[in-house]
Design a protein around this motif. Structure first.
Motif, PDB file in Angstrom:
ATOM      1  N   ASP A 112       0.823  -1.218   0.000  1.00 32.01           N
ATOM      2  CA  ASP A 112       0.000   0.000   0.000  1.00 32.01           C
ATOM      3  C   ASP A 112       0.854   1.264   0.000  1.00 32.01           C
ATOM      4  OD1 ASP A 112      -1.933  -1.874   0.263  1.00 32.01           O
ATOM      5  OD2 ASP A 112      -2.862  -1.065   2.050  1.00 32.01           O
ATOM      6  N   GLN A 113       2.073   1.160   0.533  1.00 30.81           N
ATOM      7  CA  GLN A 113       2.933   2.330   0.656  1.00 30.81           C
ATOM      8  C   GLN A 113       3.673   2.663  -0.647  1.00 30.81           C
ATOM      9  OE1 GLN A 113       2.842   4.183   3.373  1.00 30.81           O
ATOM     10  NE2 GLN A 113       4.223   5.678   2.412  1.00 30.81           N
ATOM     11  N   LEU A 114       3.705   1.710  -1.569  1.00 35.51           N
ATOM     12  CA  LEU A 114       4.470   1.879  -2.809  1.00 35.51           C
ATOM     13  C   LEU A 114       4.029   3.111  -3.593  1.00 35.51           C
ATOM     14  CD1 LEU A 114       6.466   0.888  -5.000  1.00 35.51           C
ATOM     15  CD2 LEU A 114       4.635  -0.581  -5.865  1.00 35.51           C
ATOM     16  N   SER A 115       2.742   3.278  -3.792  1.00 36.57           N
ATOM     17  CA  SER A 115       2.227   4.393  -4.584  1.00 36.57           C
ATOM     18  C   SER A 115       2.589   5.741  -3.966  1.00 36.57           C
ATOM     19  CB  SER A 115       0.710   4.281  -4.732  1.00 36.57           C
ATOM     20  OG  SER A 115       0.211   5.313  -5.547  1.00 36.57           O
ATOM     21  N   ASP A 116       2.467   5.850  -2.648  1.00 40.55           N
ATOM     22  CA  ASP A 116       2.811   7.110  -1.982  1.00 40.55           C
ATOM     23  C   ASP A 116       4.297   7.412  -2.094  1.00 40.55           C
ATOM     24  OD1 ASP A 116       0.233   7.667  -1.238  1.00 40.55           O
ATOM     25  OD2 ASP A 116       0.397   6.728   0.734  1.00 40.55           O
ATOM     26  N   ASP A 117       5.131   6.374  -1.947  1.00 45.45           N
ATOM     27  CA  ASP A 117       6.580   6.579  -2.015  1.00 45.45           C
ATOM     28  C   ASP A 117       7.024   7.023  -3.409  1.00 45.45           C
ATOM     29  OD1 ASP A 117       6.835   5.891   0.617  1.00 45.45           O
ATOM     30  OD2 ASP A 117       7.465   3.829   0.242  1.00 45.45           O
ATOM     31  N   LEU A 118       6.308   6.544  -4.433  1.00 40.13           N
ATOM     32  CA  LEU A 118       6.682   6.873  -5.808  1.00 40.13           C
ATOM     33  C   LEU A 118       6.000   8.123  -6.342  1.00 40.13           C
ATOM     34  CD1 LEU A 118       6.789   3.469  -7.736  1.00 40.13           C
ATOM     35  CD2 LEU A 118       8.672   5.066  -7.428  1.00 40.13           C
TER      36      LEU A 118
ATOM     37  N   ALA B 193       3.209  13.418  -2.659  1.00 44.70           N
ATOM     38  CA  ALA B 193       3.653  14.821  -2.714  1.00 44.70           C
ATOM     39  C   ALA B 193       5.141  14.973  -2.429  1.00 44.70           C
ATOM     40  CB  ALA B 193       2.837  15.645  -1.726  1.00 44.70           C
ATOM     41  N   ASP B 194       5.684  14.121  -1.575  1.00 44.17           N
ATOM     42  CA  ASP B 194       7.089  14.240  -1.178  1.00 44.17           C
ATOM     43  C   ASP B 194       8.000  13.264  -1.921  1.00 44.17           C
ATOM     44  OD1 ASP B 194       6.401  16.195   0.709  1.00 44.17           O
ATOM     45  OD2 ASP B 194       5.909  14.674   2.213  1.00 44.17           O
ATOM     46  N   SER B 195       7.499  12.640  -2.975  1.00 42.76           N
ATOM     47  CA  SER B 195       8.283  11.626  -3.684  1.00 42.76           C
ATOM     48  C   SER B 195       9.306  12.267  -4.614  1.00 42.76           C
ATOM     49  CB  SER B 195       7.358  10.723  -4.500  1.00 42.76           C
ATOM     50  OG  SER B 195       6.678  11.482  -5.483  1.00 42.76           O
ATOM     51  N   THR B 196      10.328  11.503  -4.942  1.00 43.62           N
ATOM     52  CA  THR B 196      11.328  11.938  -5.916  1.00 43.62           C
ATOM     53  C   THR B 196      11.224  11.054  -7.151  1.00 43.62           C
ATOM     54  OG1 THR B 196      12.985  10.483  -4.895  1.00 43.62           O
ATOM     55  CG2 THR B 196      12.927  12.790  -4.169  1.00 43.62           C
TER      56      THR B 196
ATOM     57  N   PHE C 225      19.678  -7.154  -3.948  1.00 43.41           N
ATOM     58  CA  PHE C 225      18.464  -7.847  -3.503  1.00 43.41           C
ATOM     59  C   PHE C 225      18.515  -8.341  -2.060  1.00 43.41           C
ATOM     60  CE2 PHE C 225      18.376  -8.069  -8.087  1.00 43.41           C
ATOM     61  CZ  PHE C 225      17.050  -7.839  -8.389  1.00 43.41           C
ATOM     62  N   SER C 226      19.619  -8.105  -1.389  1.00 46.79           N
ATOM     63  CA  SER C 226      19.768  -8.649  -0.035  1.00 46.79           C
ATOM     64  C   SER C 226      18.756  -8.075   0.951  1.00 46.79           C
ATOM     65  CB  SER C 226      21.198  -8.401   0.477  1.00 46.79           C
ATOM     66  OG  SER C 226      21.463  -7.005   0.542  1.00 46.79           O
ATOM     67  N   GLY C 227      18.327  -6.836   0.737  1.00 45.46           N
ATOM     68  CA  GLY C 227      17.387  -6.214   1.673  1.00 45.46           C
ATOM     69  C   GLY C 227      15.945  -6.630   1.479  1.00 45.46           C
ATOM     70  N   LEU C 228      15.695  -7.462   0.487  1.00 46.05           N
ATOM     71  CA  LEU C 228      14.332  -7.878   0.178  1.00 46.05           C
ATOM     72  C   LEU C 228      13.916  -9.020   1.118  1.00 46.05           C
ATOM     73  CD1 LEU C 228      12.360  -6.884  -1.991  1.00 46.05           C
ATOM     74  CD2 LEU C 228      13.096  -8.802  -3.413  1.00 46.05           C
TER      75      LEU C 228
ATOM     76  N   LYS D 268       7.934  -8.667   1.154  1.00 43.99           N
ATOM     77  CA  LYS D 268       7.633  -7.416   1.858  1.00 43.99           C
ATOM     78  C   LYS D 268       8.226  -6.207   1.130  1.00 43.99           C
ATOM     79  CE  LYS D 268       7.849  -5.196   6.399  1.00 43.99           C
ATOM     80  NZ  LYS D 268       8.286  -5.319   7.808  1.00 43.99           N
ATOM     81  N   TYR D 269       7.396  -5.197   0.974  1.00 49.39           N
ATOM     82  CA  TYR D 269       7.853  -3.950   0.380  1.00 49.39           C
ATOM     83  C   TYR D 269       8.363  -2.993   1.450  1.00 49.39           C
ATOM     84  CZ  TYR D 269       7.859   0.785  -1.341  1.00 49.39           C
ATOM     85  OH  TYR D 269       8.259   2.064  -1.628  1.00 49.39           O
ATOM     86  N   THR D 270       9.507  -2.359   1.183  1.00 49.26           N
ATOM     87  CA  THR D 270       9.997  -1.248   1.992  1.00 49.26           C
ATOM     88  C   THR D 270      10.521  -0.184   1.026  1.00 49.26           C
ATOM     89  OG1 THR D 270      12.276  -2.076   2.169  1.00 49.26           O
ATOM     90  CG2 THR D 270      10.699  -2.798   3.869  1.00 49.26           C
ATOM     91  N   LYS D 271      10.575   1.022   1.493  1.00 51.59           N
ATOM     92  CA  LYS D 271      11.070   2.108   0.641  1.00 51.59           C
ATOM     93  C   LYS D 271      12.516   1.866   0.235  1.00 51.59           C
ATOM     94  CE  LYS D 271      10.960   7.147   0.279  1.00 51.59           C
ATOM     95  NZ  LYS D 271      10.573   8.417   0.968  1.00 51.59           N
ATOM     96  N   ASP D 272      13.301   1.270   1.117  1.00 47.57           N
ATOM     97  CA  ASP D 272      14.706   1.001   0.810  1.00 47.57           C
ATOM     98  C   ASP D 272      14.864  -0.098  -0.248  1.00 47.57           C
ATOM     99  OD1 ASP D 272      15.557   2.930   2.561  1.00 47.57           O
ATOM    100  OD2 ASP D 272      15.832   1.544   4.239  1.00 47.57           O
TER     101      ASP D 272
END
Length: 346
Positions: free
Chosen positions: A240-246, A249-252, A303-306, A316-320
């Motif tokens: 659910d957080q993927l769309s906001d991160d991409l 308003a504060d996305s890059t 891919f290690s952080g996945l 699991k999705y994370t911003k990193d």
């Protein structure tokens, strides 16, 4: 389009050219000076029609086409569907007019709308390419060429407002001997109107994307896919957080991630991914293969952080881990059949 069809097309062009049965018009495509790059819309695209040395430039343009679509190249090169990520040197990419909204909108701007009268030094900096229109047999095809010798012009102070062969708000006598402002030496892509299809040449993708503002298209489709993935939050944890991160308003800006997501909107790939995400057992098995892929030393760092749980069938999705997460879903990890070598494909 296959190789034979492409060869027949260029042979027909060459035959008509020898008979003097083709009319050529050279346009330069540009965006209004008051539009910053990030604010441009394809509906802002403008064009001007220029005078040119008829004999010199007609011969020159036919030579460009013959070189771009020589019998040798057509035989050697593959013809593949347009790929948002891939750009191979020995491949022509075909893209249908209705594959992306911006293509028809942009084409209408330069074929239906009237040309802009007057061309100033401000327009010079906003020019994206030249469009050479070939009218024949009650149809019109278009060859798109890059523009060269712009860097030196952009660096100069144009106090008079004009430079080189720009005179009286227009450009005259464009030819290959006077390249203060001139056509690039190659064709980047063509539009063949009878089949409503673009053929993008090797190394022509950049001009294609900048002319029709394809990054805008990729971003739009990427956002749609990121919203759709929320339907699978049971196996795509925190998606659910993927769309906001991409796209919040504060996305890059992340153009490559946009492309990978947009690639997933393709009909066949979209259906296959949807089917996979709805099959928990199969999805768990595929995640097991991704775990093996992660162990490869070339890709471990990326891919290690996945976080993958094969037993539960979740990732699991994370911003990193945004790049790795989207790369997995867009099917970029590959393994060759013979040597079983792992790689990141397109």
């Amino acid at each position: 389009m296959d190789q034979n069809s492409l060869k027949n097309w260029i042979d027909h062009i060459n035959e008509l050219a020898k008979k003097g049965q083709i009319n050529i018009e050279i346009n330069f495509l540009f965006f209004p000076n008051d539009k910053e790059k990030g604010e441009r819309k394809v509906n802002d695209l403008l064009y001007s029609v220029f005078d040119f040395d008829s004999d010199t430039m007609q011969k020159s343009m036919y030579q460009r086409l013959k070189k771009a679509y020589s019998a040798k190249k057509i035989k050697k090169y593959e013809i593949q569907k347009f790929n948002l990520i891939e750009a191979n040197d020995n491949t022509y990419y075909e893209c249908l007019l209705d594959d992306f909204d911006n293509l028809e909108k942009g084409l209408n701007r330069i074929t239906i709308e009237t040309p802009t009268v007057g061309f100033t030094s401000d327009d010079l900096s906003n020019t994206v390419c030249a469009a050479v229109k070939f009218a024949y047999d009650d149809t019109m095809d278009i060859a798109f060429c890059g523009i060269q010798n712009f860097n030196q012009l952009k660096k100069k102070r144009l106090s008079s407002g004009f430079i080189g062969n720009i005179d009286e708000n227009r450009i005259s006598k464009i030819d290959d001997d006077h390249l203060v402002f001139g056509l690039g030496p190659k064709v980047d892509f063509v539009y063949i109107s009878r089949i409503k299809e673009f053929i993008i040449n090797p190394k022509g993708k950049t001009t294609f994307e900048s002319t029709f503002l394809m990054r805008e298209e990729y971003k739009k489709r990427g956002k749609e896919v990121s919203e759709e993935l929320k339907n699978y939050s049971d196996c795509l944890i925190d998606v659910d957080q993927l769309s906001d991160d991409l796209y919040g308003a504060d996305s890059t800006s992340k153009p490559l991630v946009d492309k990978m997501l947009a690639k997933m909107s393709n009909g066949d790939k979209h259906d296959k991914l949807e089917k996979l995400l709805n099959d928990k057992n199969l999805f768990s098995k595929r995640l097991g293969k991704i775990e093996e892929f992660k162990k490869d030393s070339r890709f471990y760092k990326k891919f290690s952080g996945l976080e993958i749980d094969c037993k539960r069938g979740t990732i699991k999705y994370t911003k990193d881990s945004i790049y790795a997460f989207v790369a997995i879903l867009s099917d970029r990890p590959k393994e060759s059949i013979m040597l079983e070598e792992k790689e990141l494909g397109s």
